[in-house]
Design a protein around this motif. Structure first.
Motif, short mmCIF file in Angstrom:
data_model
loop_
_atom_site.label_atom_id
_atom_site.label_comp_id
_atom_site.label_asym_id
_atom_site.label_seq_id
_atom_site.Cartn_x
_atom_site.Cartn_y
_atom_site.Cartn_z
N SER A 29 -2.49 -9.49 25.05
CA SER A 29 -2.88 -10.22 26.25
C SER A 29 -3.29 -9.25 27.35
O SER A 29 -3.16 -8.03 27.23
N SER A 30 -3.76 -9.81 28.45
CA SER A 30 -4.16 -8.98 29.60
C SER A 30 -2.98 -8.22 30.18
O SER A 30 -3.15 -7.15 30.77
N SER A 31 -1.79 -8.73 29.98
CA SER A 31 -0.58 -8.05 30.47
C SER A 31 0.04 -7.17 29.40
O SER A 31 1.18 -6.73 29.56
N ALA A 32 -0.69 -6.94 28.33
CA ALA A 32 -0.27 -6.06 27.23
C ALA A 32 0.83 -6.66 26.37
O ALA A 32 1.49 -5.93 25.63
N ARG A 33 1.02 -7.95 26.45
CA ARG A 33 1.89 -8.61 25.47
C ARG A 33 1.15 -8.57 24.14
O ARG A 33 0.01 -8.99 24.05
N ALA A 34 1.82 -8.06 23.13
CA ALA A 34 1.14 -7.84 21.85
C ALA A 34 1.90 -8.49 20.72
O ALA A 34 3.13 -8.59 20.75
N GLY A 35 1.16 -8.89 19.72
CA GLY A 35 1.79 -9.47 18.56
C GLY A 35 0.90 -9.39 17.33
O GLY A 35 -0.32 -9.34 17.46
N ASN A 36 1.51 -9.33 16.18
CA ASN A 36 0.77 -9.38 14.93
C ASN A 36 0.67 -10.82 14.45
O ASN A 36 1.56 -11.63 14.68
N CYS A 37 -0.40 -11.10 13.77
CA CYS A 37 -0.67 -12.46 13.34
C CYS A 37 -0.30 -12.74 11.89
O CYS A 37 -0.15 -13.90 11.52
N VAL A 38 -0.20 -11.70 11.10
CA VAL A 38 0.13 -11.88 9.70
C VAL A 38 1.30 -10.98 9.34
O VAL A 38 1.38 -9.83 9.78
N ASP A 39 2.18 -11.50 8.51
CA ASP A 39 3.39 -10.74 8.14
C ASP A 39 3.03 -9.45 7.42
O ASP A 39 3.77 -8.45 7.52
N SER A 40 1.93 -9.46 6.71
CA SER A 40 1.60 -8.29 5.88
C SER A 40 1.31 -7.03 6.69
O SER A 40 1.36 -5.93 6.15
N VAL A 41 1.02 -7.17 7.99
CA VAL A 41 0.70 -5.98 8.79
C VAL A 41 1.85 -5.57 9.70
O VAL A 41 1.78 -4.52 10.34
N LYS A 42 2.89 -6.37 9.74
CA LYS A 42 4.02 -6.04 10.62
C LYS A 42 4.67 -4.76 10.18
O LYS A 42 4.92 -4.53 9.01
N GLY A 43 4.91 -3.90 11.17
CA GLY A 43 5.49 -2.60 10.89
C GLY A 43 4.46 -1.55 10.48
O GLY A 43 4.80 -0.36 10.36
N PRO A 91 -5.13 4.58 -0.29
CA PRO A 91 -3.89 3.84 -0.04
C PRO A 91 -2.82 4.76 0.54
O PRO A 91 -2.67 5.90 0.10
N GLY A 92 -2.13 4.25 1.54
CA GLY A 92 -1.13 5.04 2.23
C GLY A 92 -1.66 5.76 3.45
O GLY A 92 -0.89 6.31 4.25
N GLY A 93 -2.97 5.77 3.60
CA GLY A 93 -3.59 6.46 4.72
C GLY A 93 -3.59 5.65 6.00
O GLY A 93 -3.07 4.53 6.05
N SER A 94 -4.20 6.22 7.03
CA SER A 94 -4.23 5.58 8.35
C SER A 94 -5.64 5.59 8.91
O SER A 94 -6.45 6.48 8.59
N LEU A 95 -5.89 4.64 9.75
CA LEU A 95 -7.12 4.58 10.53
C LEU A 95 -6.78 4.03 11.90
O LEU A 95 -5.85 3.23 12.03
N GLN A 131 -4.15 0.59 15.58
CA GLN A 131 -3.65 1.67 14.74
C GLN A 131 -3.14 1.06 13.45
O GLN A 131 -2.27 0.19 13.47
N MET A 132 -3.68 1.52 12.34
CA MET A 132 -3.33 0.96 11.04
C MET A 132 -2.75 2.08 10.17
O MET A 132 -3.44 3.06 9.88
N ASN A 133 -1.51 1.91 9.79
CA ASN A 133 -0.82 2.90 8.96
C ASN A 133 -0.44 2.29 7.62
O ASN A 133 -0.43 1.07 7.46
N SER A 134 -0.13 3.16 6.68
CA SER A 134 0.31 2.72 5.35
C SER A 134 -0.64 1.68 4.77
O SER A 134 -0.21 0.62 4.29
N LEU A 135 -1.90 2.00 4.83
CA LEU A 135 -2.92 1.04 4.39
C LEU A 135 -2.82 0.77 2.90
O LEU A 135 -2.49 1.67 2.10
N VAL A 136 -3.10 -0.46 2.55
CA VAL A 136 -3.10 -0.91 1.16
C VAL A 136 -4.45 -1.54 0.84
O VAL A 136 -5.18 -1.93 1.76
N PRO A 137 -4.81 -1.62 -0.43
CA PRO A 137 -6.12 -2.19 -0.78
C PRO A 137 -6.38 -3.58 -0.19
O PRO A 137 -7.53 -3.92 0.12
N GLU A 138 -5.31 -4.33 0.00
CA GLU A 138 -5.45 -5.68 0.56
C GLU A 138 -5.88 -5.67 2.03
O GLU A 138 -6.23 -6.71 2.58
#
Length: 121
Positions: A52-66, A14-18, A82-89
């Motif tokens: 998207s193909s034009s690099a428009r990006a978005g997160n789908c769930v609030d839990s991963v924002k930021g 927990p707290g790590g990155s991948l 890139q996944m930072n501050s990982l949690v067991p969930e």
């Protein structure tokens, strides 16, 4: 033959990155939207992030924002998560998929085999 291959998963505290990678072969990713999805044990597959193909990006769930960032490198035919501050969930199998810019699995036509992420101490 069109193929997507995910890599970069593993066991992290927990707290790590991948950083997950999605490599395409048999076609060029440049023209397509790519989504990252995950499936936790006993749960349905859910959208995580999409680009998207034009690099428009978005997160789908609030839990991963930021914490999670999706990006693409068209020159390398790759998409990353890139996944930072990982949690067991965040534990689950992560998939990349090609389709329409969306957070819904039904909008994606081609899927990789997935890479497993386990967040545990």
């Amino acid at each position: 033959q069109l193929q997507l291959v995910e890599s970069g998963g593993g066991l992290v505290q927990p707290g790590g990155s991948l950083r997950l990678s999605c490599a395409a072969s048999g076609f060029t990713l440049n023209y397509y939207s790519i989504g990252w999805f995950r499936q936790a044990p006993g749960k349905e597959r859910e959208g995580v992030s999409s680009i998207s193909s034009s690099a428009r990006a978005g997160n789908c769930v609030d839990s991963v924002k930021g914490r999670f960032t999706i990006s693409r490198d068209n020159a390398k035919n790759m998409v990353y998560l890139q996944m930072n501050s990982l949690v067991p969930e965040d534990t689950g199998v992560y998939y990349c998929a090609v389709g329409r810019y969306s957070c819904l699995a039904r909008d994606y036509d081609y899927w990789g085999q997935g890479t497993r992420v386990t967040v545990s101490s």
